[in-house]
Design a protein around this motif. Sequence first.
Motif, PDB file in Angstrom:
ATOM      1  N   CYS A  90       0.825  -1.215   0.000  1.00 40.95           N
ATOM      2  CA  CYS A  90       0.000   0.000   0.000  1.00 40.95           C
ATOM      3  C   CYS A  90       0.856   1.260   0.000  1.00 40.95           C
ATOM      4  CB  CYS A  90      -0.933   0.005   1.222  1.00 40.95           C
ATOM      5  SG  CYS A  90      -2.255  -1.219   1.132  1.00 40.95           S
ATOM      6  N   SER A  94       0.839   3.205  -3.717  1.00 41.74           N
ATOM      7  CA  SER A  94       0.019   4.424  -3.702  1.00 41.74           C
ATOM      8  C   SER A  94       0.742   5.612  -4.329  1.00 41.74           C
ATOM      9  CB  SER A  94      -0.395   4.769  -2.271  1.00 41.74           C
ATOM     10  OG  SER A  94       0.740   5.094  -1.478  1.00 41.74           O
ATOM     11  N   ASN A  99      -3.841   6.427  -3.602  1.00 41.24           N
ATOM     12  CA  ASN A  99      -4.183   5.760  -2.339  1.00 41.24           C
ATOM     13  C   ASN A  99      -5.502   4.992  -2.444  1.00 41.24           C
ATOM     14  OD1 ASN A  99      -5.521   8.207  -2.626  1.00 41.24           O
ATOM     15  ND2 ASN A  99      -5.185   8.885  -0.522  1.00 41.24           N
ATOM     16  N   SER A 102      -4.941   1.715  -4.414  1.00 43.43           N
ATOM     17  CA  SER A 102      -4.100   0.848  -3.599  1.00 43.43           C
ATOM     18  C   SER A 102      -4.930   0.102  -2.557  1.00 43.43           C
ATOM     19  CB  SER A 102      -3.006   1.678  -2.912  1.00 43.43           C
ATOM     20  OG  SER A 102      -2.211   0.873  -2.082  1.00 43.43           O
ATOM     21  N   GLN A 132      -2.230  -0.365   6.713  1.00 41.44           N
ATOM     22  CA  GLN A 132      -2.336  -0.257   5.260  1.00 41.44           C
ATOM     23  C   GLN A 132      -2.996   1.057   4.853  1.00 41.44           C
ATOM     24  OE1 GLN A 132      -4.351  -4.101   4.344  1.00 41.44           O
ATOM     25  NE2 GLN A 132      -2.673  -4.415   2.896  1.00 41.44           N
ATOM     26  N   ALA A 136      -1.148   3.907   2.723  1.00 39.60           N
ATOM     27  CA  ALA A 136      -1.635   4.404   1.432  1.00 39.60           C
ATOM     28  C   ALA A 136      -1.748   5.923   1.432  1.00 39.60           C
ATOM     29  CB  ALA A 136      -2.982   3.770   1.103  1.00 39.60           C
ATOM     30  N   SER A 140       1.276   8.012  -0.666  1.00 39.43           N
ATOM     31  CA  SER A 140       0.792   8.767  -1.828  1.00 39.43           C
ATOM     32  C   SER A 140       1.256  10.209  -1.841  1.00 39.43           C
ATOM     33  CB  SER A 140      -0.741   8.721  -1.878  1.00 39.43           C
ATOM     34  OG  SER A 140      -1.298   9.433  -0.783  1.00 39.43           O
TER      35      SER A 140
END
Length: 391
Positions: A90, A94, A99, A102, A132, A136, A140
């Motif tokens: 993730c 991302s 995100n 992901s 996670q 993400a 990102s």
Amino acid sequence: MKNINKAIAFAKKETVLIVAMLLAVISAFFITPDKAYASYIDFRTLELLFSLMTVTEGCKGLGIFERSAKFIISKVNTAFQLSIVLVGLCFFSSMFITNDVSLLTFVPLTLTALSTLGEAGNKLLIPIVVLQTIAANLGSMLTPIGNPQNLYLFGVSDMKLEDFLVLMLPFTIVAGAMLFLWTLAVCKKSGKLSVKTDITAENFDTYSTKDKTKLSGYILLFVLCLLTVARLIPWQITALCALAFSAIADRNVLKTVDYSLLLTFCGFFIFIGNMGRVEIFRSVLSSIINGHELFIAVAASQIISNVPCAILLSGFTNKLNALSFTNKLNALIIGTNIGGLGTLIASMASLISYKQICRSHPHIKGRYFAYFTAANIAFLAVMALTVKIAY
């Protein structure tokens, strides 16, 4: 009654879109629709969002992300290895596939992988899915294409790609280190477990010639998107290529693009454009934001989420001079990314994981929410300290 239920379901799913459109309509009472409305819309941002969503949805439809993840998971042997892979997928993915995508891709895979481990999987479920989600949102922030607010603010700021990466790199490194340490602590608490999931790698050779052609096309289209982000290719060319390729080679992907996000952007563009022409409103809001961009971005994201926050605040950021404006937008970029931590709606991507948990394990959603809130506050505190040191 059926139509009412549909309307309620739509309102729950597209709350931000509805708010954006209502604000646009209300603002039209202050500024009557005219030719200037067209100038409000940032077509470059909308085109890039559409093109990137086309690429990610197309690759997701081909199973690229899921197959890659299964290949990696099939190689792990311990609880820590499995956990760090799930969180790392993730975090790093991302940066390039956003995100949202992901979490949509890897959280279901995580639920499947952990369900095969019995009690060990149950112990890891809540902390790993929460990590996670945080991964993400924080992963990102490194790239302009990692999330919608970055793509928009990068375009508005006219920054060079390398400047954006340098700006966000310290925060990304700190985030990655903290995710690693938290994951290690979670696995130590769960004990030394040897794991072997039922997930096995899938062979990429099973792709048909047609699928391989699609994949090649999406790779080329992704390269075009990157060149457009770097301002080396006009956005109009990329938009036409994305539309033409998807219409000819993979028409179904056009049905999966998140058009509500594009319309949400349009709604906020119109609202900000109109209210920017109302002198009293513009001057008051600009004076409140001026000099406090980072703090207000973090705080406002907790209530309205970071994407609309980025659009709203950038529209009323004082453009005293080029250097000052750049510094203010830098503060907004950092603030809206860090602001994705905190409440469940600070980043709308966080709702993806929450909905997955509620659907598959409804009995633990209260514990998930409590753990999510505590972890987000801890990460937010560390990131705020990083800002104080580095910015």
